[in-house]
Enzyme design. Structure first.
Site, PDB file in Angstrom:
ATOM      1  N   ARG A  55       0.957  -1.128  -0.074  1.00 39.00           N
ATOM      2  CA  ARG A  55      -0.020  -0.016  -0.093  1.00 39.00           C
ATOM      3  C   ARG A  55       0.929   1.190   0.016  1.00 39.00           C
ATOM      4  O   ARG A  55       1.698   1.297   0.969  1.00 39.00           O
ATOM      5  CB  ARG A  55      -0.870   0.024   1.286  1.00 39.00           C
ATOM      6  CG  ARG A  55      -1.652   1.252   1.305  1.00 39.00           C
ATOM      7  CD  ARG A  55      -2.444   1.420   2.626  1.00 39.00           C
ATOM      8  NE  ARG A  55      -3.129   2.717   2.749  1.00 39.00           N
ATOM      9  CZ  ARG A  55      -3.351   3.333   3.804  1.00 39.00           C
ATOM     10  NH1 ARG A  55      -2.818   2.904   5.028  1.00 39.00           N
ATOM     11  NH2 ARG A  55      -3.978   4.440   3.757  1.00 39.00           N
ATOM     12  N   HIS A  72      -7.987   6.569   0.305  1.00 39.78           N
ATOM     13  CA  HIS A  72      -8.925   5.362   0.478  1.00 39.78           C
ATOM     14  C   HIS A  72      -9.371   4.851  -0.932  1.00 39.78           C
ATOM     15  O   HIS A  72     -10.450   4.214  -0.973  1.00 39.78           O
ATOM     16  CB  HIS A  72     -10.263   5.915   1.211  1.00 39.78           C
ATOM     17  CG  HIS A  72     -10.047   6.174   2.634  1.00 39.78           C
ATOM     18  ND1 HIS A  72     -10.526   7.291   3.336  1.00 39.78           N
ATOM     19  CD2 HIS A  72      -9.284   5.841   3.648  1.00 39.78           C
ATOM     20  CE1 HIS A  72     -10.432   7.371   4.476  1.00 39.78           C
ATOM     21  NE2 HIS A  72      -9.437   6.497   4.863  1.00 39.78           N
ATOM     22  N   ARG A  78      -9.825  13.861  12.763  1.00 40.70           N
ATOM     23  CA  ARG A  78      -9.581  15.081  12.146  1.00 40.70           C
ATOM     24  C   ARG A  78     -11.076  15.826  11.934  1.00 40.70           C
ATOM     25  O   ARG A  78     -12.108  15.541  11.797  1.00 40.70           O
ATOM     26  CB  ARG A  78      -9.226  14.386  10.717  1.00 40.70           C
ATOM     27  CG  ARG A  78      -8.092  13.660  10.414  1.00 40.70           C
ATOM     28  CD  ARG A  78      -7.882  13.444   9.015  1.00 40.70           C
ATOM     29  NE  ARG A  78      -6.576  12.770   9.044  1.00 40.70           N
ATOM     30  CZ  ARG A  78      -6.633  11.276   8.455  1.00 40.70           C
ATOM     31  NH1 ARG A  78      -7.863  10.836   8.088  1.00 40.70           N
ATOM     32  NH2 ARG A  78      -5.673  10.688   8.074  1.00 40.70           N
ATOM     33  N   ASP A  96     -13.401   7.416  19.404  1.00 43.71           N
ATOM     34  CA  ASP A  96     -13.938   5.951  18.810  1.00 43.71           C
ATOM     35  C   ASP A  96     -15.539   5.910  18.895  1.00 43.71           C
ATOM     36  O   ASP A  96     -15.997   6.350  20.068  1.00 43.71           O
ATOM     37  CB  ASP A  96     -13.338   4.918  19.763  1.00 43.71           C
ATOM     38  CG  ASP A  96     -13.714   3.418  19.363  1.00 43.71           C
ATOM     39  OD1 ASP A  96     -12.751   2.770  19.179  1.00 43.71           O
ATOM     40  OD2 ASP A  96     -14.807   3.077  19.232  1.00 43.71           O
TER      41      ASP A  96
HETATM   42  P1  AMP Z   1     -11.608   1.766  11.229  1.00 44.49           P
HETATM   43  O1  AMP Z   1     -10.586   3.117  11.000  1.00 44.49           O
HETATM   44  O2  AMP Z   1     -12.056   1.324   9.666  1.00 44.49           O
HETATM   45  O3  AMP Z   1     -10.613   0.786  11.411  1.00 44.49           O
HETATM   46  O4  AMP Z   1     -12.750   2.166  11.836  1.00 44.49           O
HETATM   47  C1  AMP Z   1     -12.613   2.379  13.145  1.00 44.49           C
HETATM   48  C2  AMP Z   1     -14.050   3.091  13.802  1.00 44.49           C
HETATM   49  O5  AMP Z   1     -14.941   1.864  13.497  1.00 44.49           O
HETATM   50  C3  AMP Z   1     -14.088   3.518  15.327  1.00 44.49           C
HETATM   51  O6  AMP Z   1     -14.651   4.671  15.483  1.00 44.49           O
HETATM   52  C4  AMP Z   1     -14.956   2.502  15.900  1.00 44.49           C
HETATM   53  O7  AMP Z   1     -15.488   2.595  17.043  1.00 44.49           O
HETATM   54  C5  AMP Z   1     -15.655   1.951  15.023  1.00 44.49           C
HETATM   55  N1  AMP Z   1     -16.321   0.673  15.102  1.00 44.49           N
HETATM   56  C6  AMP Z   1     -15.672  -0.755  15.056  1.00 44.49           C
HETATM   57  N2  AMP Z   1     -16.497  -1.680  15.496  1.00 44.49           N
HETATM   58  C7  AMP Z   1     -17.524  -1.239  15.765  1.00 44.49           C
HETATM   59  C8  AMP Z   1     -18.778  -1.726  16.358  1.00 44.49           C
HETATM   60  N3  AMP Z   1     -18.671  -3.063  16.728  1.00 44.49           N
HETATM   61  N4  AMP Z   1     -19.798  -0.719  16.607  1.00 44.49           N
HETATM   62  C9  AMP Z   1     -19.514   0.482  16.425  1.00 44.49           C
HETATM   63  N5  AMP Z   1     -18.514   1.054  16.005  1.00 44.49           N
HETATM   64  C10 AMP Z   1     -17.667   0.322  15.684  1.00 44.49           C
END
Ligand code: AMP
Length: 396
Positions: A91, A180, A241, A283
């Site tokens: 990547r 992305h 961000r 998160d």
């Molecule tokens: P990524 O950057 O694609 O790994 O996404 C991370 C984001 O996905 C974070 O804000 C996590 O809180 C959210 N996320 C991951 N698993 C869950 C879940 N089971 N329920 C709600 N949000 C989630």
């Protein structure tokens, strides 16, 4: 054929080894904290177990050597000989205007990736380190670069240009690139396979919403607009961000808070978004828990997050003069039924009809709009690594 996919960050290396005939992941894991005394490798075994190997890794080559050692390890390995690895796909974050598709890595390509360092000062040097580490550890094995920016190189000039003095574009290539791209390309193609429709005849908006997030308008298989710009800070509200911001506010903040450019960059990249507004977390799960506990700022942060996605989907429906398919993907898009539902409700004017029951799902390919909804809305888990492996296979 076996292909190793690497995603090298400044202090981390994520990897997956694919068996291409079956598209099966044979091994996966990641090195973290390169350059720090407590660096380690976490190997995820096929049975879900995790093995942590602590080892001082002052630089990327040592991390990659450790990954390769575990691949052939008698206990936790999955291949007998490193010669079984046919190619390595990387990547690479920024390909500037030079790369509109994945390429086999040559000394010239490396030079061009180096020339894009200005545009991605944190990421491209790490990607190059990974490439050079493989040259040392697996000499002679072909390597492929898959760029985050490449898919968006089909944007028309009126969409990618900033309304700044044109000389800035000529001098420094200041324009919108988008990121992305591997994910937007994968889910926009995959959703057409899944629905059995011709990708050359679809108006698709892809919403990649995770910790970082971007929307893309994909018209007849080509990206015609995307919400990230010269850097990943433009567009949606993200974990940390800010997304879109009045430039006047930027200079005002820098003056008032006495911030230099690096400090301001840190503010809008690391301290803003869900984290900055809520003061709780970046998160989405923590934000949800805080809202349930009555935290008003967390509620505001999530409302802003949702509102921004709705605005972008609406804008891209206008950009394409319509929308046939909306795709949700990445951490939040795949796992948060509430946020998906709120976005869909905000798009009812486009003929989006939510199927509450179908939407109550995580991480599975599925149609989540009602039968007869004017826009078909789908959840498609992204798979950037598989896309990188497939491009690598095609190129070698
Ligand atoms: P990524 O950057 O694609 O790994 O996404 C991370 C984001 O996905 C974070 O804000 C996590 O809180 C959210 N996320 C991951 N698993 C869950 C879940 N089971 N329920 C709600 N949000 C989630």
């Amino acid at each position: 054929m076996k292909i190793l996919v690497l995603n090298c960050g400044s202090s981390s290396i994520k990897y997956k080894l694919f068996e291409m005939e079956s598209k099966k992941v044979m091994a996966q894991g990641g090195v973290e904290k390169i350059g720090l005394p407590d660096s380690f490798l976490l190997v995820k075994l096929p049975n879900g177990e995790k093995v942590k190997i602590e080892k001082s890794m002052p630089e990327h080559t040592i991390g990659i050597q450790l990954i390769l050692d575990t691949l052939v390890d008698a206990k936790i390995g999955c291949i007998k000989d490193l010669k079984e690895i046919n190619a390595v796909g990387h990547r690479v974050v920024h390909g500037g205007e030079k790369f509109n598709k994945s390429v086999l890595i040559t000394p010239e390509v490396k030079k061009e990736i180096e020339q894009c360092i200005d545009l991605a000062p944190l990421h491209n040097p790490a990607n190059l380190k990974g490439i050079e580490a493989i040259e040392k550890t697996l000499p002679g094995v072909p390597q492929v670069a898959v760029f985050d920016t490449a898919f968006h190189q089909t944007m028309p000039d009126y969409a990618f240009m900033y309304a700044l003095p044109y000389e800035l574009y000529e001098k420094y290539a200041i324009r919108r690139y988008g990121f992305h791209g591997t994910s937007h390309r994968y889910v926009s193609a995959r959703v057409c396979e899944f629905l059995g429709v011709d990708p050359k005849k679809q108006k698709i908006v892809t919403a990649h919403i995770g910790n970082g997030g971007s929307c893309a308008a994909v018209l007849n298989g080509k990206s015609v607009d995307t919400s990230m710009g010269l850097t990943p800070v433009e567009g949606l509200v993200m974990g940390t961000r800010a997304g879109d911001l009045d430039l006047g506010a930027a200079t005002f903040i820098m003056d008032k808070e006495h911030l230099n450019t690096a400090e301001f960059n840190n503010l809008v990249n690391k301290k803003s978004g869900l984290l900055g507004v809520s003061g709780v977390s970046s998160d989405a799960r923590d934000i949800d828990a805080a809202i349930k506990a009555g935290n008003k700022r967390a509620d505001l942060a999530r409302k802003m997050f949702i509102y921004r996605v709705i605005k972008y989907v609406g804008a891209y429906a206008a950009a394409m003069n319509g929308i046939d398919i909306l795709v949700f993907t990445a951490g939040i898009g795949e796992n948060d039924p509430f946020i998906r539902a709120e976005v869909m409700k905000g798009l009812s004017f486009l003929g989006v009809e939510l199927d509450e029951e179908a939407n109550n799902v995580r991480g599975e390919e599925r149609i989540i709009s009602k039968k007869g909804s004017k826009v078909t809305v789908c959840l498609i888990p992204t798979d950037e690594e598989l896309m990188i492996a497939s491009d690598t296979e095609a190129l070698i």
